[in-house]
Design a protein around this motif. Structure first.
Motif, PDB file in Angstrom:
ATOM      1  N   ALA A  47       0.833  -1.204   0.000  1.00 18.90           N
ATOM      2  CA  ALA A  47       0.000   0.000   0.000  1.00 18.90           C
ATOM      3  C   ALA A  47       0.869   1.257   0.000  1.00 18.90           C
ATOM      4  O   ALA A  47       0.590   2.217  -0.723  1.00 18.90           O
ATOM      5  N   ASP A  52      -1.268   3.346  -2.749  1.00 22.35           N
ATOM      6  CA  ASP A  52      -2.676   2.939  -2.759  1.00 22.35           C
ATOM      7  C   ASP A  52      -3.456   3.751  -1.724  1.00 22.35           C
ATOM      8  O   ASP A  52      -3.651   3.334  -0.589  1.00 22.35           O
ATOM      9  N   HIS A  55      -6.369   1.973   0.047  1.00 20.20           N
ATOM     10  CA  HIS A  55      -6.158   0.778   0.871  1.00 20.20           C
ATOM     11  C   HIS A  55      -6.731   1.050   2.261  1.00 20.20           C
ATOM     12  O   HIS A  55      -6.526   2.136   2.817  1.00 20.20           O
TER      13      HIS A  55
END
Length: 185
Positions: A47, A52, A55
């Motif tokens: 992540a 991300d 996430h």
């Protein structure tokens, strides 16, 4: 009192930086603050490195920052700067994640050559993220932090006194008790 997010940017599970933060968390809690300890190393690497933003762990970390009135950021110094792990997290937070917050930057390292890492590497990033007030930070030498066999941290007396003063100033900036120096003066 205030809610304080205590962030360790160390990648090590046996980090002196993280132990120092948990030691200082106790002082802040004793002053009436709600302290939330947070180790960036517990976030999923994919992540962080994959940026991300959606996430669940990154969303939860972002919510911790939003909830906090104050943030203590602790990092070991690597190559004259704060940790890459901490940088990865800060890059994923919203641009103004520290808006209106009081921030205490702390760093640990092996040599006094790294003392300026707080002011020249970390402080500009915290400022760019909108920190409302960045109190005086502090650099602690690794040699001033000893970990006992039981895992307890002991801090050299001079370092402990200096750390106590910066934590008290941070607490005061959050609306806590007056620092001992201010009371005595």
């Amino acid at each position: 009192m205030a809610t304080v997010l205590s962030v360790s940017g160390s990648p090590s599970a046996t980090s002196r930086t993280a132990r120092l933060l948990r030691h200082l968390d106790a002082r802040l809690a004793a002053q009436g603050h709600e302290v939330i300890p947070f180790d960036v190393r517990t976030l999923p690497a994919e992540a962080l490195l994959g940026a991300d933003f959606r996430h669940p762990a990154i969303v939860a970390a972002t919510e911790l920052f939003a909830r906090a009135d104050g943030v203590v950021i602790g990092t070991p110094v690597y190559k004259a700067a704060y940790s890459g792990l901490l940088k990865s997290l800060l890059d994923l937070l919203p641009q103004y994640a520290l808006a209106g917050k009081t921030v205490l930057p702390l760093a640990t390292g092996g040599t006094t050559a790294h003392v300026l890492a707080i002011d020249y590497a970390l402080r500009p990033v915290l400022s760019s993220m909108g920190a409302g007030h960045i109190v005086q930070g502090w650099f602690t030498l690794d040699k001033d932090l000893a970990v006992g066999e039981d895992g307890a941290l002991s801090v050299a007396p001079a370092a402990a006194e200096a750390l106590g003063q910066v934590v008290d100033q941070f607490s005061f900036a959050l609306g806590g008790r007056a620092p001992l120096l201010a009371v005595a003066g």
